[in-house]
Write an enzyme that holds these catalytic residues in place. Sequence first.
Site, short mmCIF file in Angstrom:
data_model
loop_
_atom_site.label_atom_id
_atom_site.label_comp_id
_atom_site.label_asym_id
_atom_site.label_seq_id
_atom_site.Cartn_x
_atom_site.Cartn_y
_atom_site.Cartn_z
N SER A 179 -70.53 -25.46 17.99
CA SER A 179 -71.22 -26.16 19.07
C SER A 179 -70.41 -27.36 19.54
O SER A 179 -69.99 -28.20 18.74
CB SER A 179 -72.60 -26.63 18.60
OG SER A 179 -73.45 -25.54 18.35
N HIS A 190 -77.21 -31.74 20.90
CA HIS A 190 -77.81 -31.43 19.59
C HIS A 190 -76.85 -31.69 18.43
O HIS A 190 -77.28 -31.78 17.28
CB HIS A 190 -78.34 -29.98 19.55
CG HIS A 190 -77.30 -28.91 19.43
ND1 HIS A 190 -76.83 -28.18 20.52
CD2 HIS A 190 -76.62 -28.42 18.36
CE1 HIS A 190 -75.95 -27.30 20.11
NE2 HIS A 190 -75.80 -27.42 18.80
N ASP A 227 -77.83 -30.31 27.30
CA ASP A 227 -77.27 -30.26 25.94
C ASP A 227 -75.82 -30.76 25.92
O ASP A 227 -74.95 -30.16 25.28
CB ASP A 227 -77.35 -28.85 25.37
CG ASP A 227 -77.11 -28.84 23.85
OD1 ASP A 227 -77.36 -29.89 23.20
OD2 ASP A 227 -76.68 -27.80 23.32
#
Length: 382
Positions: free
Chosen positions: A229, A115, A145
């Site tokens: 992230s 992402h 992911d």
Amino acid sequence: MINENEKKNTRNYKRSGLAFGVLGAIVAVFVVTTLFQWKGISISINTDEPTAQADELNFGQKQEAVTQAVEETSKAVVGITNIQESRQGTQKAGNGSGVIYKEDGNDAFVVTNHHVIEGASELEVILSDGKKVNAELKGSDPFTDLAVLQIDSEHVEKVANFADANDVEVGQTAITIGNPLGMEFAGSVTKGIVSGLNRNIPVDLNGDKKPDWQTEVLQTDAAINPGNSGGALINLQGEVIGINSMKIAKAEVEGIGFSIPMNVVKPVIKDLESSGKVERPYMGVSLQDVSQVPGSVLQRELNLPADISHGVLVQGVEQESPAHQAGLEKYDVITAIEGNKVDSLMNLRQFLYNKANIGDNIEITVYRNGEPVKTELELSAQ
């Protein structure tokens, strides 16, 4: 001769002296202990009594271990800028973090989240010293992911070490390194513990607000914020135990973040690095959950029995695919694979991706025109 009053005064004086002596000893111990702790000196307290056994109060040592762990890994943690084309021209769409995990000749490889790089027309990696380098996307996988980038190794100072997933335990120290809220806070560090292992978190992959997959993660209370992230979750040895991915962002929730564990990361990045994708078993059908189809359609047009409320509807079959060769047809309703009940598309994917292998022959049960039909299907690579 000493009279009775003098004897009494002597005894009182001795008692007072003893009391002041005990009080002085207590105060001295408190002062020395406080002074030593303030100076960062470790104090070990042991007693032969089991009920009074105390662990080492090694506050200074523990803090030093955290500092050393961060120093060991921080230079391998980078920033990632997602640059996209728009009507206004090329512009930065977002920032994330990444971890340099391998150096091979002139190339170095960075793992991050899918992402973080999704939709990018151009990717830029910001090294720990602030230098910006162009990055090539080697591959990404929305189900886990994860994504892998390739950069020039010329300016790489440090490559991170990965921990063994089997060595991670609930309660151990967990430290995050990343870039929360963008590069202004690059290299930020937070500390907590590993709160849980083998968590399965539903994920919406296509934006329809319905779960399409369950991502395996470990849970931590170390703060994970936007921009973290793709960054590293490390142990006290400076080894990466997870790639930070997400947090539960609700007003009533505090300290629940998630990181992708090494047993998931290692095989996925190996596939992404070598072939650009993760090879998984492939059927060749487009599917929809039966629960999303109106009941009147199921019974009137598909003749599905009223007691069948689970399964997935085949919306289309690709030519020459395993499903086509097995005789699956549009409007079939898949209700079981290898005798295992299929409740939903997510349930079917979990069986295919976690329990089946490319080349396996599997038995599929479908309802066609109201009747159960079984067929054999050989899974292939996509």
